[in-house]
Motif scaffolding. Structure first.
Motif, short mmCIF file in Angstrom:
data_model
loop_
_atom_site.label_atom_id
_atom_site.label_comp_id
_atom_site.label_asym_id
_atom_site.label_seq_id
_atom_site.Cartn_x
_atom_site.Cartn_y
_atom_site.Cartn_z
N SER A 50 -43.03 23.17 -25.73
CA SER A 50 -42.12 24.32 -25.83
C SER A 50 -40.81 23.96 -26.53
O SER A 50 -39.89 24.76 -26.56
CB SER A 50 -41.81 24.86 -24.43
OG SER A 50 -41.08 23.92 -23.68
N SER A 65 -38.78 24.96 -22.15
CA SER A 65 -38.91 24.99 -20.69
C SER A 65 -38.94 23.56 -20.17
O SER A 65 -39.09 22.61 -20.94
CB SER A 65 -40.18 25.75 -20.30
OG SER A 65 -41.33 25.07 -20.81
N LYS A 90 -29.60 24.04 -21.83
CA LYS A 90 -30.57 23.34 -22.68
C LYS A 90 -29.94 22.10 -23.32
O LYS A 90 -30.17 21.78 -24.48
CB LYS A 90 -31.11 24.29 -23.77
CG LYS A 90 -31.80 25.53 -23.24
CD LYS A 90 -33.07 25.19 -22.50
CE LYS A 90 -33.91 26.42 -22.17
NZ LYS A 90 -33.33 27.29 -21.17
#
Length: 300
Positions: A50, A65, A90
């Motif tokens: 991802s 993720s 993130k």
């Protein structure tokens, strides 16, 4: 295999993946405890399917993720993987092999004075501090106040390291043997180039981005100050968060256009003397120019 043996195995794996030439750098990866900088587990690890494979240091906002390690055993950290510093943003502790390759390109030596802009929680700052030794000095700069405080606490055991909460685009560290910029810029800042000693090395990611705060992609640039000028070459792709204050909207577009041409391998030097733009100018800006001419060369 105990934890010390595991760190040694991890360091040797990083050596093989990144083709590290510095024995001191391999030894540093074997010595520095990654868990000391990432805090208690369990830890969050990005799912590889991802995330962009080109994003070894920090993700671009808006994707990716995570999975959680089964427990708080530090063994989970000794792989060539990203580990979340702040999963909500993130923001990750970088991929060891990529960081090792760029740090190796800095050609660090015992006693060097080093600037690390975007030091995060300080793990790779500590790696560089081990390489230069107690006779050297490392300055970590972090624009995020909370991260700067974490780095300051994490690095307190190293007397030859200091952490500064400041904008890396503006902070004047004085003369340095090596400067590692850990956030994307559209161009090398004058203060970075000015502060390179003779023979000094700069590693900086030149990236294109949607805006000042988003991440972006591009290439890592190595600059070395030589007697006749600044040698420059791109060494690898990169995707990373942007360096606040080190971006210019017009240069962002010109950098994007230059990268699309696929000629980044032709860059040989960084020119600072005034000159008109010509065919040898790969990226021409105010006060700097990435040129396809060799160091000291001038266009006809």
């Amino acid at each position: 295999m105990n934890l010390n043996e595991l760190r040694q195995y991890y360091a040797e794996e990083i050596r093989a993946v990144a083709n590290i030439q510095s024995e001191a750098l391999v030894a540093a990866f074997a010595k520095v405890a990654r868990e000391h900088f990432l805090g208690p587990g369990p830890w969050q690890i990005p799912n590889p399917d991802s995330w962009q494979a080109i994003a070894p240091m920090a993700s671009i906002k808006g994707g990716g993720s995570y999975r959680t390690t089964p427990d708080d055993d530090p063994r989970h950290l000794y792989h060539n993987i990203l580990v979340a510093i702040d999963a909500e943003r993130k923001l990750n502790n970088g991929q060891p092999a990529s960081l090792a390759m760029w740090i190796d390109a800095l050609e660090l030596q015992t006693g060097d004075r080093v600037l690390h802009v975007g030091c995060g929680v300080g793990y790779y700052t500590a790696i560089m501090a081990e390489v230069v030794g107690s006779s050297g000095h490392v300055i970590g700069v972090e624009v995020d106040e909370d991260l700067a405080e974490r780095a300051r606490r994490n690095l307190a055991y190293l007397n030859h390291v200091e952490v500064v909460h400041a904008s890396g685009a503006e902070f004047d560290a004085g003369a340095c043997d090596a400067i590692f910029i850990n956030a994307g810029a559209t161009h090398p800042q004058a203060v970075w180039l000015d502060n390179l000693k003779a023979g000094g090395r700069l590693i900086v990611p030149l990236t294109t981005s949607r805006d000042e705060t988003s991440g972006g992609g591009g290439f890592m640039l190595k600059v070395k100050r030589e007697e006749q000028g600044y040698a420059a070459r791109f060494i690898s792709p990169v995707a990373i968060f942007s360096c606040a204050g080190a971006r210019d909207e017009a240069l962002n577009q010109r950098l994007r256009e230059a990268m699309v041409k696929g000629t980044w391998g032709a860059v040989q030097s960084l020119r600072r003397e005034p000159h008109e733009a010509s065919d040898s100018c790969w990226l021409h800006g105010e006060g700097f120019c990435l040129s396809t001419l060799p160091v000291g060369g001038t266009s006809a």
